[in-house]
Design a protein around this motif. Structure first.
Motif, mmCIF file in Angstrom:
data_model
loop_
_atom_site.group_PDB
_atom_site.id
_atom_site.type_symbol
_atom_site.label_atom_id
_atom_site.label_comp_id
_atom_site.label_asym_id
_atom_site.label_seq_id
_atom_site.Cartn_x
_atom_site.Cartn_y
_atom_site.Cartn_z
ATOM 1 N N TRP A 185 154.704 2.038 -36.652
ATOM 2 C CA TRP A 185 153.553 2.947 -36.520
ATOM 3 C C TRP A 185 152.923 2.834 -35.129
ATOM 4 O O TRP A 185 152.618 3.843 -34.481
ATOM 5 C CB TRP A 185 152.536 2.619 -37.624
ATOM 6 N N ILE A 186 152.784 1.597 -34.650
ATOM 7 C CA ILE A 186 152.230 1.396 -33.296
ATOM 8 C C ILE A 186 153.154 2.064 -32.275
ATOM 9 O O ILE A 186 152.713 2.763 -31.359
ATOM 10 C CB ILE A 186 152.052 -0.116 -32.985
ATOM 11 N N GLY A 187 154.459 1.883 -32.473
ATOM 12 C CA GLY A 187 155.453 2.484 -31.573
ATOM 13 C C GLY A 187 155.392 4.015 -31.594
ATOM 14 O O GLY A 187 155.562 4.660 -30.563
ATOM 15 N N PHE A 188 155.138 4.565 -32.759
ATOM 16 C CA PHE A 188 155.025 6.024 -32.877
ATOM 17 C C PHE A 188 153.853 6.523 -32.028
ATOM 18 O O PHE A 188 153.944 7.529 -31.338
ATOM 19 C CB PHE A 188 154.825 6.378 -34.363
ATOM 20 N N LYS A 189 152.763 5.763 -32.083
ATOM 21 C CA LYS A 189 151.580 6.209 -31.314
ATOM 22 C C LYS A 189 151.743 5.932 -29.821
ATOM 23 O O LYS A 189 151.233 6.676 -28.999
ATOM 24 C CB LYS A 189 150.318 5.490 -31.839
ATOM 25 N N GLU A 190 152.460 4.852 -29.491
ATOM 26 C CA GLU A 190 152.535 4.435 -28.079
ATOM 27 C C GLU A 190 153.813 4.888 -27.368
ATOM 28 O O GLU A 190 153.951 4.662 -26.169
ATOM 29 C CB GLU A 190 152.432 2.903 -27.988
ATOM 30 N N GLY A 191 154.770 5.454 -28.119
ATOM 31 C CA GLY A 191 155.984 5.957 -27.445
ATOM 32 C C GLY A 191 157.141 4.990 -27.380
ATOM 33 O O GLY A 191 157.937 5.028 -26.442
ATOM 34 N N TRP A 192 157.268 4.092 -28.338
ATOM 35 C CA TRP A 192 158.455 3.230 -28.411
ATOM 36 C C TRP A 192 158.900 3.117 -29.866
ATOM 37 O O TRP A 192 158.290 3.724 -30.746
ATOM 38 C CB TRP A 192 158.208 1.856 -27.773
ATOM 39 N N LEU A 193 159.985 2.372 -30.113
ATOM 40 C CA LEU A 193 160.566 2.303 -31.467
ATOM 41 C C LEU A 193 160.668 0.858 -31.958
ATOM 42 O O LEU A 193 161.071 -0.019 -31.189
ATOM 43 C CB LEU A 193 161.986 2.880 -31.465
ATOM 44 N N ALA A 194 160.306 0.626 -33.211
ATOM 45 C CA ALA A 194 160.561 -0.682 -33.847
ATOM 46 C C ALA A 194 161.652 -0.444 -34.873
ATOM 47 O O ALA A 194 161.473 0.349 -35.795
ATOM 48 C CB ALA A 194 159.295 -1.199 -34.520
ATOM 49 N N GLU A 195 162.789 -1.096 -34.710
ATOM 50 C CA GLU A 195 163.965 -0.761 -35.522
ATOM 51 C C GLU A 195 164.587 -1.969 -36.216
ATOM 52 O O GLU A 195 164.483 -3.096 -35.747
ATOM 53 C CB GLU A 195 165.021 -0.096 -34.625
ATOM 54 N N HIS A 196 165.275 -1.670 -37.327
ATOM 55 C CA HIS A 196 165.943 -2.690 -38.137
ATOM 56 C C HIS A 196 167.335 -2.920 -37.543
ATOM 57 O O HIS A 196 168.345 -2.506 -38.112
ATOM 58 C CB HIS A 196 166.026 -2.141 -39.577
ATOM 59 N N MET A 197 167.368 -3.565 -36.369
ATOM 60 C CA MET A 197 168.614 -3.621 -35.596
ATOM 61 C C MET A 197 168.900 -4.997 -35.028
ATOM 62 O O MET A 197 167.971 -5.707 -34.639
ATOM 63 C CB MET A 197 168.506 -2.660 -34.397
ATOM 64 N N ILE A 198 170.169 -5.302 -34.946
ATOM 65 C CA ILE A 198 170.582 -6.494 -34.203
ATOM 66 C C ILE A 198 170.664 -6.111 -32.723
ATOM 67 O O ILE A 198 170.747 -4.924 -32.385
ATOM 68 C CB ILE A 198 171.957 -7.031 -34.668
ATOM 69 N N ILE A 199 170.654 -7.127 -31.861
ATOM 70 C CA ILE A 199 170.886 -6.875 -30.426
ATOM 71 C C ILE A 199 172.007 -7.830 -29.980
ATOM 72 O O ILE A 199 171.912 -9.039 -30.221
ATOM 73 C CB ILE A 199 169.631 -7.159 -29.568
ATOM 74 N N ILE A 200 173.043 -7.269 -29.371
ATOM 75 C CA ILE A 200 174.136 -8.125 -28.875
ATOM 76 C C ILE A 200 174.607 -7.667 -27.497
ATOM 77 O O ILE A 200 174.390 -6.520 -27.102
ATOM 78 C CB ILE A 200 175.369 -8.132 -29.830
ATOM 79 N N GLY A 201 175.247 -8.602 -26.805
ATOM 80 C CA GLY A 201 175.926 -8.261 -25.553
ATOM 81 C C GLY A 201 177.421 -8.458 -25.787
ATOM 82 O O GLY A 201 177.825 -9.501 -26.301
ATOM 83 N N VAL A 202 178.235 -7.458 -25.426
ATOM 84 C CA VAL A 202 179.689 -7.603 -25.583
ATOM 85 C C VAL A 202 180.285 -7.820 -24.201
ATOM 86 O O VAL A 202 180.193 -6.941 -23.334
ATOM 87 C CB VAL A 202 180.302 -6.345 -26.255
ATOM 88 N N GLU A 203 180.877 -9.010 -24.018
ATOM 89 C CA GLU A 203 181.481 -9.329 -22.711
ATOM 90 C C GLU A 203 182.973 -9.000 -22.745
ATOM 91 O O GLU A 203 183.661 -9.362 -23.695
ATOM 92 C CB GLU A 203 181.269 -10.824 -22.427
ATOM 93 N N ASP A 204 183.453 -8.283 -21.739
ATOM 94 C CA ASP A 204 184.885 -7.931 -21.725
ATOM 95 C C ASP A 204 185.675 -8.884 -20.827
ATOM 96 O O ASP A 204 185.106 -9.834 -20.268
ATOM 97 C CB ASP A 204 185.082 -6.458 -21.327
ATOM 98 N N GLN A 205 186.989 -8.606 -20.679
ATOM 99 C CA GLN A 205 187.871 -9.512 -19.917
ATOM 100 C C GLN A 205 187.410 -9.696 -18.487
ATOM 101 O O GLN A 205 187.702 -10.702 -17.865
ATOM 102 C CB GLN A 205 189.325 -9.001 -19.829
#
Ligand code: OXD
Ligand code: MN
Length: 589
Positions: free
Chosen positions: A219-239
């Motif tokens: 709700w705060i994100g909706f008013k302020e212009g960002w998103l709060a999400e049910h998400m993981i965050i990962i970095g994928v490193e390649d060769q």
């Protein structure tokens, strides 16, 4: 003059009437003091609140058994009370604020008599991030106090930042008498307040998690212009050592934690972990989408976790640090004094107590509760990205959305653009799991895996996603995954777990515009020749079954989605209706 935080705590104490108030400073000494005090003074049923496990094999670990009727999130008792019903939307339970507060006050009056009230000041997010939120939760159960210490940045820093101000999110929690009929998890977004009574279960009681970092924050994100999400965050490193950062939303208990801590089966590839449940996404100064994880720990599902499915989590759990590790409602191997759950080992230990503390005899039942959990500090994770400590977070190149579907959804597909991705995300469906107390295995719409966590009308939420897309200079590509597709005989078509790196490889290569794809009615699909299958024994035919699009099922899906969208009436963005018509035409054209 008393500070705002002290005044608020006094006000709550006057209502709940605890025997003493314990202000937590987040120190190591304090954690063990709370555990020892809990073991001496607190019981659930006739069992002490914590059981100390074998400290050699599972350092700093404790087992907690909850009340048998308090084992999952209770969505039917969770309310989001905006001043008007429409702002909460058909996706939330709602009642008028006056009625809600009267109910809560009558249940909360004197509920902490004879108990200790723990005061937990904490920060969600990096203290130096402009997006972080200072919060204060009170609770009357040591299990919650210790869990919050693992899951958040708890202690003196939060108090320092709050200072004399009243700029903090408030959480009032009591386990009450654990009677499910007297249980409510209520949110008052316009007051930055969560009030939860009658449950000690993580998602209902660790208020920093779903209640604050998703429902209030969305709700705060909706008013302020960002998103709060049910998400993981990962970095994928390649060769070549390049790291591509991704976020992924999957409904609870759909392999989300396994993906966040994936051990690659492909040489040269590595996954770095930044978060396993919640991401706050904002538009950076460079016009790109950036992600931060507001949490500090994992609250993951134990059953199914083992050295094969999630070796990195096993290492994390056994690492030990000054943060305790908690197991909730797992079974107990009595001879070894170790936690146990289904599939941890191939055979049952000889002497086992089930999750309720009874001798485990009937092998047709589960020894560990299917939603039994571990709570462990993210700092113990061997694949923790160093960027986790960067207050800016990481720039995101792809968004992955997914669900559990025995048929219909291909293993992976890519939306045509941001708007098309938002549309497909909005119609997402998934089979339910044991993370919430409802029937398991039933298909329900779960847009962006946010249905139980969006703190306002989802029609507005879809509009907000579209707006964010317009403001992004180079929006991340949106992908869809389904690890759970089955063949005619009910067997999984895809091996999953560490092999999911192959899907991540295809996704990262698409974000780098390195490879082409097949355009279909639902989006882009991988070409057989571009998809890394070496060593897997997946024939071209099986590959086809993993990616086949059944026109009839998709039409059926559209019909169900239409009925779901109708619930949001005029709040439903026109652009999504347009996308609906386009897909319908493409499928049948
Ligand atoms: C969780 C959930 O506990 O999504 O993370 O239920
Ligand atoms: Mn979750």
């Amino acid at each position: 003059m008393a500070k705002a935080i002290e005044k608020w705590v006094e006000k709550i104490a006057a209502l709940t009437q605890p025997k003493e108030i314990f202000w937590c400073d987040g120190s190591e000494k304090e954690a063990y003091k709370i555990i020892e005090k809990g073991i001496k003074e607190e019981k659930i049923g006739n069992m002490p609140i914590f059981h100390k496990l074998n400290q050699k094999s599972w350092p700093f670990s404790y087992l907690h058994r909850s009340h048998p009727l308090d084992v999952a999130r209770t969505e039917n008792l969770t309310f989001v009370c905006h001043p008007d019903k429409e702002t909460s939307g058909p996706n939330n339970n709602w009642m008028p604020e006056k009625e809600a507060k009267e109910k809560l006050i009558s249940l909360t009056k004197g509920c902490m008599k004879g108990k200790t009230m723990y005061v937990l000041p904490f920060i969600m997010g990096h203290p130096q991030s402009p997006f972080s939120k200072c919060c204060v939760q009170v609770t009357d159960i040591s299990y919650v106090a210790i869990s919050m210490r693992i899951m958040t940045r708890l202690g003196a820093d939060a108090l320092k930042i709050i200072g004399n101000s009243d700029n903090f999110i408030k959480g009032l929690h009591s386990i009450g008498d654990l009677d499910p009929k007297k249980r409510f998890i209520m949110h008052f977004p316009h007051e930055n307040l969560v009030w939860s009574i009658g449950s000690g279960y993580g998602g209902n009681a660790l208020l920093g998690k779903k209640c604050i970092s998703l429902r209030l924050a969305s709700w705060i994100g909706f008013k302020e212009g960002w998103l709060a999400e049910h998400m993981i965050i990962i970095g994928v490193e390649d060769q070549n050592g390049n790291i591509t950062y991704l976020v992924a939303a999957l409904p609870s208990a759909c392999g989300k934690t396994n993906l966040a801590l994936l051990k690659s089966t492909l040489k040269g590839y590595k996954v770095w972990t930044l978060g396993d449940d919640i991401a706050w996404l904002y538009i950076g100064e460079d016009g790109r989408l950036w992600a931060i994880n507001p949490e500090m720990g994992f609250f993951g599902v134990a059953p199914g976790t083992n050295p094969k499915t999630n070796p990195i989590m096993m290492e994390t759990l056994k690492k030990g640090s000054f943060f305790p590790t908690l197991f909730t409602n797992t079974a107990l191997d009595i001879d070894k004094n170790e936690p146990w759950w289904e599939d941890l080992t191939t055979n049952y230990p000889k002497n086992l107590l089930d999750w309720q503390g009874n001798k485990f005899i009937d092998h047709n039942t589960k020894a560990a509760h299917p939603n039994s959990r571990f709570t462990v500090s993210i700092t113990q994770c061997p694949t923790l990205s160093k960027e986790f400590f960067n207050p800016k977070g990481v720039p995101i190149s792809a968004i992955i959305l997914g669900g559990r579907r025995a048929s219909l959804a291909p293993l992976v597909y890519e939306s045509l653009d941001w708007q098309h991705g938002v549309f497909l995300g909005a119609m997402m469906g998934s089979e339910t799991t044991s993370a919430a107390s409802h029937k398991v295995g039933v298909l329900r719409r779960d847009p962006m895996a946010m249905l139980p966590f969006c703190g306002y009308n989802m029609g507005d939420y879809f509009g907000h996603w579209l707006e964010i897309g317009k403001r992004l200079k180079n929006p991340p590509k949106i992908f869809f995954v389904n690890w759970f597709r089955k063949d005619k005989d009910g067997k999984y078509l895809w091996p999953g777990f560490g092999e999911n790196i192959r899907v991540l490889k295809w996704i990262t290569e698409r974000t780098q515009n390195k490879i082409d794809a097949e355009e279909t009615s639902i989006g882009y699909l991988p070409k057989f020749s571009d998809f890394e299958l070496s060593g897997l024994n997946i024939s071209k035919e099986k590959f086809k079954s993993l990616f086949s699009i059944d026109k009839k099922s998709w039409n059926n899906e559209l019909m169900e989605a239409e009925a779901f969208f109708e619930k949001f009436g005029s709040k439903m963005p026109l652009q999504l209706k347009e996308e609906f018509n386009i897909l319908e035409k493409k499928l049948n054209g």
